[in-house]
Design an enzyme around this catalytic site. Structure first.
Site, PDB file in Angstrom:
ATOM      1  N   GLY A   1       9.665 -15.056  -6.201  1.00 16.31           N
ATOM      2  CA  GLY A   1       9.286 -13.675  -5.947  1.00 16.31           C
ATOM      3  C   GLY A   1       8.004 -13.539  -5.132  1.00 16.31           C
ATOM      4  O   GLY A   1       7.309 -14.526  -4.855  1.00 16.31           O
ATOM      5  N   HIS A   2       7.660 -12.301  -4.814  1.00 15.49           N
ATOM      6  CA  HIS A   2       6.495 -12.065  -3.951  1.00 15.49           C
ATOM      7  C   HIS A   2       5.191 -12.436  -4.656  1.00 15.49           C
ATOM      8  O   HIS A   2       5.045 -12.292  -5.854  1.00 15.49           O
ATOM      9  CB  HIS A   2       6.467 -10.635  -3.421  1.00 15.49           C
ATOM     10  CG  HIS A   2       6.492  -9.542  -4.436  1.00 15.49           C
ATOM     11  ND1 HIS A   2       6.520  -8.226  -4.068  1.00 15.49           N
ATOM     12  CD2 HIS A   2       6.505  -9.552  -5.785  1.00 15.49           C
ATOM     13  CE1 HIS A   2       6.536  -7.485  -5.162  1.00 15.49           C
ATOM     14  NE2 HIS A   2       6.542  -8.250  -6.200  1.00 15.49           N
TER      15      HIS A   2
END
Lengths: 338, 338, 338
Positions: free
Chosen positions: C249-250
Site C-alpha cells: 500500500g501507499h
C-alpha cells in the site's frame, strides 16, 4: 435472456435433440417440444429449457412453466403437467452441455492480425487466430485451432496444444501447454520461481531450470500465476480448474481434475493428488503431500500432509469435525468468561 | 513537494477561493492569504495549506506554521496565530478537493494513437484519448472524454461511459462500465465466472451468459478481477471503491459506496448492501447477504449472513465484541496451561 | 537436464574454476575434474555438480555419484570416494552462483523493436533491449543495459536504473527503479494509493502525490502491485525479494533485504526494518512498525508493532511460542468437551 451484444444464440432445438446431445432420456412429455433458450426454473417460459439439480429447488421445479427440464430420475415424477422431462443422473452437467449448444463459441476466424509480431521461426498450426499486437517469439509452436487474445506474449520455445484458448494480456514462457486449455486474461505462466540463497550481503538468485507443464483441458483464471520449476517441473494435471488470482509455486504438482478457488496459494514443491479441492483464499505450505480427493476449506492454512479423501478446515488446518468441536468449546469458554 | 517529473501543480489560490471550492468557511485570519501547495501540518510553510482531521494531531495543528488549514469548527479556536482557519465539518474531504485543485488531472489530449487498433464498427465519443496499441473490438461504445491507457483491450460490444479512465494493460469484455469510473492497470472485467459441473470424467464448463455492470463513479484497483454473471449479472454499485488484487465472483451484487480493501475475495452470488466495508484479505463465502453498513474486519472469513450495520471479525467471522472476548478467554486458558 | 528449448548451457568448467568463482575451497579430490552441468545429489553423474545444504540429505550426499559438490566444511569428511569436495560456509549460495555460470542470461541483443512506441523526449541508455509494442512515454529515462519485455508500459518521467530487467505486460508510472532489479510479468508499480475521504454523498478521492522508490537489486514477482505514496514515498529497500501477487500500500517503507512470500499484503504507511520476512498470505495492518529481522508466519494477521527479531504467528498475530501454547490448550479443551 443473454445480451445479444455479447452472446450469439443458436437453435432452436427440440427436447429430443437436446436429450440426445446430453445423454438424457425423455421420461415424459413431447420430445418434439421446440426450445429456444435456457433459463432458471422460476422464470423459464414454455419455449425454454431449465434443470433441477439441488433438491432445495424441488418446489420451484413443480411450479415451473419451463417447456423442458433436466432432472434426476428420482424427481421426474414431480414435474408439472406439460413439461417435457429429460431424466439424467447428472442434470447440471446435462444443462451445461445444452447451454453450450445454445451458446456455442462464436466462430470468429480472423487469422493473424497484421499488428501481431510473429518470429519467422515460430510454427503456427492451421486455423490459428492471433490477435492484434500479440508477440510470438522464436521457435514457439502454436497448435491447430489455437486462439490468442490481443497483447499477449508467447516467449521463445513455448508449446501450445491444439484448440487451446489464450485470453488477452497473457504472458507465457518456459512452458508446455496442453490441448483444449483456457487461459484467462492476465495469466502469467513460466516465470522464475521464488528461489534464492538468503544472504545478509544480498540474497543470491538460484537459476530456475525447470518448466511448467500444463496438461490437457485445464483452465487458469484471470491474473493467476504459475512459476516454473527450479529443476524439476511444475505440473498442472489434466482437467484441473484454477480460478482467478491463484498462486502456484515452483515444483508444485497437481493431479487430475483438481479445483482451486480464487486466491488460493500453493507453496513450492507441494504435491496434490487427483481431484483435490481447495476453497477460496486457502493456503498450502511447501513440501507437503495432499492425498487424492482431499478437500481444503476456504481460508484454511495447511501445514501438514493430508490423507486422501480427508476434509480439513481452519488455520492451522485440521479435520472438519475437530475444527467445529474446537470452535464450540471456545465459544462455551467465551460465555463462561463473561 | 510533489516531484515535478510526475505532477504538474496549478495555483496559487487564495484561502478564500479554496474555501469557496470546498464549502468551508473562513473562521479566522486573512481570506486573501496566497497558497501555493498542500503539505502535512508539521512541514507546511506559511505559503502552504494543511488540514486537521484526527484529533490525535491537535498538538501539531496548534504548532503548525501552515498558512491555512481545514479544521472542524470545534478545533478552530486552537489554531496558531496568523493561520487562516478554514472551518468545515469534513476537513479531510475539503483537503481532498483542495489538493485536486492544486494537482488537476494533466490535460493530455493526444487523440487516438496511430498504433491503436479500433474496429470500424466501434463508436468513439468526443475527446477520447486512446493510447498506443489499444485494441477496441467490434461494436464497442466509448463515451465522450474517456481515456484508455496503452496496451489495453476492449472486447466486442463493451460500453464505457463518459469521462471514465482506463489504465494501461486492462482487459474488458462482456461488461457495461458507467461514467467517471477509474480502472487501474491490469484490471480484468467480464471474463467467465468459475462455473462448471464437477465430473470425474472431466469437469464440464457451464456457459456464463451474464454481464458485469459497473455503475458510475466506481474505482477498481490494479490487477483486480471481476467475473461476469452466470445468467444474472455481476453488479458493482455506484461510487464503490475497490482496491488492488480483489476478486469478485460471478453474480455478486455490490450496493452503492462499498469499500473493499486489497486482496478481498467475494464468492459467487453473494449480495452486499450499500456502504459495506471489508478490510484487507477478508473473504466472504458464496450465496450470502451482507446488510448495508456492515463492516468486515481485515482477514475475516465470513460464512453467514450479516445484519445491517454489524461489525464482524475473525474466521469464522463473528461480531467484534464476541471475537475479542474469545481471544481474551483463550489467552487466559493459555496462561493457565503453562 | 534443463530443456534446451528454454535454457542455453555454458561450460564445461573444472571444479577448480567453479571453486574460484564461488569462493569455495577444494578440500578433497581433483580440482581439474571437468563438470558439464548441475544436478541434485541423488541423480548427479560424475560429470555433474551438486551441493549439500540441509543435513537431512547427508545420507544422499554420502551415496552420491556427483563429480563434485559444495558442502559445509563440517560435512566434507563424509564425501564419497572420488568426489571433488568444494568446501564453503554457504553451499547453497555457492551452488546458486555455479548454476548461474552454467546457465547465464541468454545474451539476446535485439535493440529496440520497430513496433515499440518511444517518445522522442525519453532517454535510452546504451545496449537497452526494448521489446515489441513497448510504450515509453515522455521524459522517461531508461538506464544502460535495461531490458523491457513486450507490451510493457513505462509512463512519463519514470526512471529505470542500469541493468534492470522488466518482464512483459508490466506497467510503471510515478516511480524511480534502481539498478539490477527484476520486475516479473504483470507487475504494477506507481498507480494511485487507495486514499479517499469517505462520504455518504460519494467518497472523494485524495490526490496521491508521492512516488514509488525501488532501490537496487530488488525483485518483484508476477502480478504484484505497489501503490505510490500519498505525499511521502513508498520505498522498497535494496535487495528485497517480493514474490507473486503481493500488495504493498501507499507510504509503506521496506528496509534492505526484506522477503515477502506470495499473496502477502501490507497496508498503508507501515514500516518494515531490514531483513523482515513474511510468509505466504500474511497480512500486516496499516501504520505499524515491524522491527528488523522480525519474521511473520504464513497467513499471520499482524495488528500490532513487532519488536526486532521476533517471530509472530496466527491471526491476530502473537509470538510463536504463545501461539503454539494456545493451540495446545484449545485442543485439550476440545477433547474435554467431547
Amino acid at each position: 435472456v443473454a445480451d445479444p451484444r455479447f452472446f450469439v444464440r443458436a437453435g432452436p432445438f427440440t427436447a429430443g435433440e437436446l436429450a440426445e446431445r446430453t445423454g438424457a432420456r425423455v421420461a415424459a412429455g413431447d420430445p418434439a417440444r421446440r426450445l429456444t433458450d435456457v433459463a432458471p426454473l422460476d422464470s423459464a417460459t414454455p419455449e425454454q429449457l431449465s434443470f433441477l439439480e439441488n433438491r432445495r429447488y424441488a418446489k420451484a421445479f413443480a411450479a415451473s412453466r419451463a417447456g423442458a427440464a433436466f432432472v434426476h430420475p428420482e424427481f421426474a415424477g414431480r414435474a408439472p403437467e406439460g413439461m417435457t422431462v429429460l431424466a439424467t443422473e447428472k442434470p447440471y452437467k446435462a444443462y451445461a452441455l445444452a447451454a453450450a449448444a445454445f451458446y456455442p463459441e462464436p466462430a470468429i476466424r480472423r487469422g493473424i492480425a497484421p499488428s501481431a509480431v510473429v518470429d519467422p521461426t515460430a510454427r503456427l498450426g492451421e486455423d490459428v487466430v492471433i490477435g492484434p499486437n500479440v508477440v510470438i517469439e522464436e521457435r514457439a509452436e502454436i497448435g491447430a485451432g489455437v486462439r490468442i487474445g490481443a497483447n499477449s506474449v508467447v516467449a521463445a520455445g513455448v508449446v501450445v496444444g491444439p484448440d487451446t484458448r489464450i485470453g488477452p494480456n497473457v504472458t507465457l514462457s518456459h512452458c508446455l501447454i496442453g490441448a483444449r486449455c483456457t487461459l484467462y486474461p492476465g495469466v502469467r505462466i513460466g516465470q522464475d520461481g521464488f528461489g534464492f540463497a538468503p544472504d545478509p550481503a544480498g540474497h543470491v538468485k538460484v537459476p530456475q531450470l525447470g518448466r511448467v507443464i500444463v496438461e490437457d483441458d485445464v483452465e487458469v483464471g484471470a491474473n493467476s500465476t504459475i512459476d516454473r520449476g527450479a529443476g524439476p517441473d511444475t505440473v498442472i494435471g489434466a482437467g484441473s480448474m484454477i480460478d482467478n488470482l491463484v498462486q502456484i509455486g515452483h515444483n508444485v504438482v497437481l493431479g487430475r481434475g483438481c479445483v482451486l478457488v480464487a486466491q488460493v496459494g500453493i507453496s513450492g514443491s507441494t504435491r496434490l493428488g487427483d481431484f483435490v479441492m481447495a476453497g477460496g483464499q486457502a493456503g498450502i505450505a511447501g513440501h507437503l503431500t495432499i492425498g487424492s480427493g482431499a478437500r481444503v476449506g476456504a481460508k484454511a492454512g495447511v501445514m501438514q500432509d493430508i490423507e486422501p479423501g480427508v476434509t480439513v478446515i481452519g488455520s492451522p488446518a485440521m479435520p472438519g469435525t475437530e475444527f467445529f468441536r474446537l470452535i464450540a468449546a471456545v465459544k462455551r469458554l467465551g460465555r463462561k468468561g463473561q
